[in-house]
Design a protein around this motif. Sequence first.
Motif, PDB file in Angstrom:
ATOM      1  N   HIS A 141     -19.435  21.340  12.943  1.00 11.14           N
ATOM      2  CA  HIS A 141     -18.358  20.395  12.665  1.00 11.14           C
ATOM      3  C   HIS A 141     -18.444  19.761  11.286  1.00 11.14           C
ATOM      4  N   VAL A 151      -6.197  26.273  16.488  1.00  7.28           N
ATOM      5  CA  VAL A 151      -7.399  25.599  16.963  1.00  7.28           C
ATOM      6  C   VAL A 151      -7.064  24.266  17.595  1.00  7.28           C
ATOM      7  N   PRO A 178     -10.277  20.017  18.525  1.00  3.88           N
ATOM      8  CA  PRO A 178     -11.344  20.293  17.556  1.00  3.88           C
ATOM      9  C   PRO A 178     -11.227  19.384  16.338  1.00  3.88           C
ATOM     10  N   ARG A 186     -13.482  17.842  12.598  1.00  2.00           N
ATOM     11  CA  ARG A 186     -14.581  18.118  11.679  1.00  2.00           C
ATOM     12  C   ARG A 186     -14.808  16.942  10.742  1.00  2.00           C
ATOM     13  N   ARG A 235     -11.548  28.200   8.668  1.00  2.00           N
ATOM     14  CA  ARG A 235     -10.892  27.160   9.465  1.00  2.00           C
ATOM     15  C   ARG A 235     -10.197  26.212   8.497  1.00  2.00           C
ATOM     16  N   CYS A 273     -17.843  14.729  17.646  1.00  2.00           N
ATOM     17  CA  CYS A 273     -16.927  15.851  17.404  1.00  2.00           C
ATOM     18  C   CYS A 273     -16.869  16.793  18.604  1.00  2.00           C
ATOM     19  N   ARG A 274     -18.018  17.056  19.206  1.00  2.00           N
ATOM     20  CA  ARG A 274     -18.067  17.990  20.339  1.00  2.00           C
ATOM     21  C   ARG A 274     -17.272  17.487  21.531  1.00  2.00           C
TER      22      ARG A 274
END
Length: 443
Positions: A258, A442, A232, A234, A387, A226-227
Amino acid sequence: MKDVRKDGPPWRLYCRSLGCRVNLADLATMIAGLDTRHFVITDNLARADAALLNTCTVTHRADRDVRKILGSWQRRRPELPVILSGCAVKNSADRLSGFANVKAMLAAGTGAGDDLATILSRLLGHEPAAAGAPDEEANSAYRRLGRSRAYLKIQDGCNARCSYCIVSRLRGPERSLSPRQVITGVQRLFAAGHGEVVLCGIHLGRYGRQQGTTLAQLLRDLDDVCRHQDRPARLRLSSIEPGEWTDELIEVIQDSEHICRHFHVPMQSGDDEVLRTMARPYRADQVERVLAGLRQAFPTACLGSDLLVGFPGEGDAAFARTRQLASRVGLDRWHVFPFSVRPGTPAAEFPGQLPDRTVRARVAELRRLGQAAWQAFLQRAPGRTLRVLLEKNTGDWLQGLSGEYLPVRVPTAPGLAPGTLVMTRALAADNGVVSARLLEKVA
């Protein structure tokens, strides 16, 4: 057989999936094998050339829903060929084959049967693609189904033998994808534009046991995936049993930005004797410790649970203990369902079967409490930063889900579309939806 369609428009397939998230993942896997040059997915039954119903058989009501849908389709489109897949195929194929519109069965997810493309080719007269032609990959199947979130089945089967459950007998023994297969699958789904991937399984908390790994170790690797995404992204977890929440698993989630703060822990009952006769591998005090630990670790998370009401021998005191435990641990989402006799399971023969009116009254009582708990959770949202993965456009609003499983809507704005992750500030909660304002885009 119809004339082979070589150069005309592709065949239109109408799909519907019943039951759990694993079933939806199975449906996506089946669709992924269909060459887009020959098959498209339609949401209009009236325009379909064939229909696929992915079935569920977890309760007698699930069986009833299958029969009801087949009857409706037969009345509306008597000439439409229908393919059945899923657990009900393996459990009751003989009864379902009596519907005139059912032309084929595919035991998807249970390890048996031809693939969907082969069956459709036989029914519709489609010629297979030439060798070397590109096949549709699984990572785009959810787009074809019109979904922003994607589901990845990383585990299947169950070695437990709960006395009321038929699914473990249909899905077979536990098995898991390798960590590399999961990582590749998640990467492909993110690359296809999905902002959220839901990790699911019949017994998700036992992921990797046969391979000497754990769900916690897998999540560490997936957090790194995920990083390193350009956009972005999740992850969300499906149901995890009380005995499978370890300190390591909780720590991994705490360390990650995440992984959604939405946890489903099936308790089924708050009475030890009922849990024993259910053959559940835990007792009420363990459920309470796990849920209290999750609430302490994640104060704003959404905590959900399954509550099975009316199990044989469930007296008034046992039911009261379930009601009290569910209230005491602060559940936000109560999935309440009545005991359903599943032929072939031990519980179907247990003494102490309860009258329907008693079961209905208890279900109604817990559902009222559950609805009140959910409304209280919604009312705690205003003022929070959420989010949200936008999933549908309703005209003036774009609506989606927060990481905490809150339904959130924001006003439409240029550049916003389903599939976008946005940061929002919750303003109010009315009619079951949180209204929010956009803070920033995002993704």
